[in-house]
Design a protein around this motif. Structure first.
Motif, PDB file in Angstrom:
ATOM      1  N   CYS A 137       0.901  -0.968   0.829  1.00  0.00           N
ATOM      2  CA  CYS A 137      -0.295   0.100  -0.246  1.00  0.00           C
ATOM      3  C   CYS A 137       0.559   1.671  -0.381  1.00  0.00           C
ATOM      4  O   CYS A 137       0.638   2.288  -0.549  1.00  0.00           O
ATOM      5  N   ILE A 138       2.438   1.105   0.809  1.00  0.00           N
ATOM      6  CA  ILE A 138       2.944   2.086   0.652  1.00  0.00           C
ATOM      7  C   ILE A 138       3.216   3.128  -0.709  1.00  0.00           C
ATOM      8  O   ILE A 138       3.896   3.981  -1.212  1.00  0.00           O
ATOM      9  N   ALA A 139       3.657   1.473  -1.400  1.00  0.00           N
ATOM     10  CA  ALA A 139       4.295   1.497  -2.952  1.00  0.00           C
ATOM     11  C   ALA A 139       3.611   2.164  -3.738  1.00  0.00           C
ATOM     12  O   ALA A 139       3.562   3.462  -4.312  1.00  0.00           O
ATOM     13  N   PHE A 140       2.421   1.946  -3.482  1.00  0.00           N
ATOM     14  CA  PHE A 140       0.560   2.625  -4.108  1.00  0.00           C
ATOM     15  C   PHE A 140       0.584   3.693  -4.187  1.00  0.00           C
ATOM     16  O   PHE A 140       0.676   4.615  -4.873  1.00  0.00           O
ATOM     17  N   ASP A 141       0.968   4.195  -2.464  1.00  0.00           N
ATOM     18  CA  ASP A 141       0.889   5.669  -2.034  1.00  0.00           C
ATOM     19  C   ASP A 141       1.962   6.813  -2.932  1.00  0.00           C
ATOM     20  O   ASP A 141       1.345   7.824  -3.277  1.00  0.00           O
ATOM     21  N   ARG A 142       2.893   5.561  -2.436  1.00  0.00           N
ATOM     22  CA  ARG A 142       4.079   7.051  -3.167  1.00  0.00           C
ATOM     23  C   ARG A 142       3.994   6.908  -4.856  1.00  0.00           C
ATOM     24  O   ARG A 142       4.381   7.886  -5.584  1.00  0.00           O
ATOM     25  N   ARG A 238       9.785  17.365  -1.377  1.00  0.00           N
ATOM     26  CA  ARG A 238       9.618  16.224  -0.056  1.00  0.00           C
ATOM     27  C   ARG A 238       8.173  15.468  -0.817  1.00  0.00           C
ATOM     28  O   ARG A 238       9.381  14.411   0.360  1.00  0.00           O
ATOM     29  N   GLU A 239       8.283  14.766  -1.971  1.00  0.00           N
ATOM     30  CA  GLU A 239       7.199  13.930  -1.925  1.00  0.00           C
ATOM     31  C   GLU A 239       8.984  12.745  -2.647  1.00  0.00           C
ATOM     32  O   GLU A 239       8.862  11.190  -1.982  1.00  0.00           O
ATOM     33  N   LYS A 240       9.606  13.267  -3.421  1.00  0.00           N
ATOM     34  CA  LYS A 240      10.967  12.857  -3.125  1.00  0.00           C
ATOM     35  C   LYS A 240      11.806  11.809  -2.177  1.00  0.00           C
ATOM     36  O   LYS A 240      11.873  10.861  -2.515  1.00  0.00           O
ATOM     37  N   LYS A 241      11.666  12.483  -1.646  1.00  0.00           N
ATOM     38  CA  LYS A 241      12.587  12.229   0.154  1.00  0.00           C
ATOM     39  C   LYS A 241      11.858  11.107   0.142  1.00  0.00           C
ATOM     40  O   LYS A 241      11.991  10.724   1.099  1.00  0.00           O
ATOM     41  N   ALA A 242      10.618  11.760   0.646  1.00  0.00           N
ATOM     42  CA  ALA A 242       9.104  10.745   1.342  1.00  0.00           C
ATOM     43  C   ALA A 242       9.410   9.099   0.352  1.00  0.00           C
ATOM     44  O   ALA A 242       9.388   8.103   1.010  1.00  0.00           O
ATOM     45  N   ALA A 243       9.367   9.030  -1.406  1.00  0.00           N
ATOM     46  CA  ALA A 243       9.886   7.913  -1.459  1.00  0.00           C
ATOM     47  C   ALA A 243      10.723   7.003  -1.339  1.00  0.00           C
ATOM     48  O   ALA A 243      11.027   5.966  -0.749  1.00  0.00           O
ATOM     49  N   LYS A 244      12.019   7.695  -1.266  1.00  0.00           N
ATOM     50  CA  LYS A 244      13.874   7.508  -1.096  1.00  0.00           C
ATOM     51  C   LYS A 244      13.022   7.001   0.297  1.00  0.00           C
ATOM     52  O   LYS A 244      13.318   5.817   0.091  1.00  0.00           O
ATOM     53  N   THR A 245      13.279   7.367   1.214  1.00  0.00           N
ATOM     54  CA  THR A 245      13.073   6.331   2.765  1.00  0.00           C
ATOM     55  C   THR A 245      12.070   5.541   2.961  1.00  0.00           C
ATOM     56  O   THR A 245      12.269   4.665   2.517  1.00  0.00           O
ATOM     57  N   LEU A 246      11.023   5.649   2.221  1.00  0.00           N
ATOM     58  CA  LEU A 246       9.988   4.966   2.092  1.00  0.00           C
ATOM     59  C   LEU A 246      10.587   3.476   1.154  1.00  0.00           C
ATOM     60  O   LEU A 246      10.284   2.508   1.449  1.00  0.00           O
ATOM     61  N   GLY A 247      10.716   4.067   0.237  1.00  0.00           N
ATOM     62  CA  GLY A 247      12.237   2.666  -0.671  1.00  0.00           C
ATOM     63  C   GLY A 247      12.933   2.058   0.036  1.00  0.00           C
ATOM     64  O   GLY A 247      12.834   0.677   0.081  1.00  0.00           O
TER      65      GLY A 247
END
Length: 339
Positions: A137-142, A238-247
């Protein structure tokens, strides 16, 4: 997975003993007599101390994640609701799964009876599967946040996030507890499901999603450099950084659980000859992953890091602290948010 974990929890018993345990006809005295403890006292003390530290880190770290998101309004976003639910799953692993697994691993025996063995294994499978579902779900969210930002608020509304979180818990619960609630394990009914589908299929989906995010992020990097609107640039960063962290969190999860699920597939082809110690090592690698996520949040996310420090230092009780306070690490970042 359930079959292998259940079997490995009785490493010194033969097949007939396991059958008796499944039927509930073996007493605790027989279990104790059939168990062996090959480790010496020093190694047992070391293992108990080492694994206990891992359990405490898992429970405390993930509890801090839940507290931080529940308390600070800045952390309350659709993505972080998935993160909070994932932290609940990891915290439960530390509370109700890892302690009993620690005793089994160190003592080389399961002391808690056949019924609780089934319950413990079911909880283990349920929480692992729930973690995988949350990461999907986090992957789809990002994916929507980075690749389709215009439809993100529509796709990830609060009601939809709540529905997905319920699915992330309900489906693993049915997968793990369904056979036991229906007494299929007593009736000897085999459930014909693809082996490890609950791990490898979501893994493939997550990898595809993050590959698309990676390509979109490269494209947006050029847009950030050419954008003249500071607010737009800050949002994209911010969106890119969040995607990187969660990735990174997703990648760590796959790395730590991959050995266990790989051996689970290979083992039947080598006539189930994998040593119990190998299963224990790979299983504990997966458990350790539950303790790593809070450290990853703290290392890569400034807002989480400040929230953790405030709770650990009891600064949330001091005057001036409030749920709506700014968690930006630097004054410069706070000024950029205000522009």
């Amino acid at each position: 997975i359930f079959e292998k974990i259940s079997s490995s929890q009785f490493p010194t018993m033969d097949n007939s003993s396991l059958e008796l345990l499944r039927d509930g006809n073996t007493s605790l005295q027989m279990e104790l007599q059939s168990c062996a403890t090959p480790r010496n006292q020093a190694s047992r003390i070391f293992l108990y101390a080492f694994l206990s530290v891992g359990i405490v880190c898992t429970v405390v770290g993930n509890f801090l994640v839940v507290l931080s998101i529940a308390y600070f309004k800045q952390l309350q976003s659709p993505t972080n609701y998935f993160v909070m639910s994932l932290a609940v799953a990891d915290c439960l692993v530390g509370l109700i799964v890892m302690p009993y697994s620690m005793i089994r691993t160190v003592e080389g025996c399961w002391y808690f009876g056949a019924l609780f063995c089934q319950l413990h294994s079911s909880l283990d499978v349920m929480l692992c599967t729930a973690s995988i579902f949350h990461l999907s779900c986090i992957a789809f969210d990002r994916y929507y946040a980075v690749c389709n930002p215009l439809v993100y608020s529509l796709k990830m509304s609060h009601s939809r996030v709540a529905f997905l979180i319920v699915v992330c818990w309900a489906v693993p619960m049915l997968i793990s507890f369904g056979p036991i609630m229906l007494d299929l394990h007593i009736a000897g009914v085999d459930i014909l499901l693809p082996k490890d589908v609950s791990f490898h299929l979501p893994m493939a989906i997550m990898l595809v999603a993050y590959w698309k995010i990676f390509k979109a992020a490269k494209r947006q990097a050029r847009q950030i450099n050419s954008s003249k609107k500071q607010r737009h640039r800050n949002t994209m960063k911010r969106e890119k950084k969040a995607a990187k962290t969660l990735g990174i969190i997703m990648g760590v999860f796959l790395i730590f659980w991959m050995p266990f699920f790989t051996v689970n597939i290979v083992d039947p082809f080598i006539e189930y000859s994998t040593e119990v110690i190998v299963w224990d090592i790979f299983l504990w690698l997966g458990y350790i992953n539950s303790s790593l996520n809070p450290f990853l949040y703290g290392f890569f996310n400034r807002s989480f890091r400040k929230a953790f420090l405030m709770f650990m230092g009891c600064r949330v009780c001091l005057p001036g602290s409030s749920p709506g306070m700014e968690l930006s690490h630097t004054r410069k970042e706070g000024n950029e948010r205000a522009q």
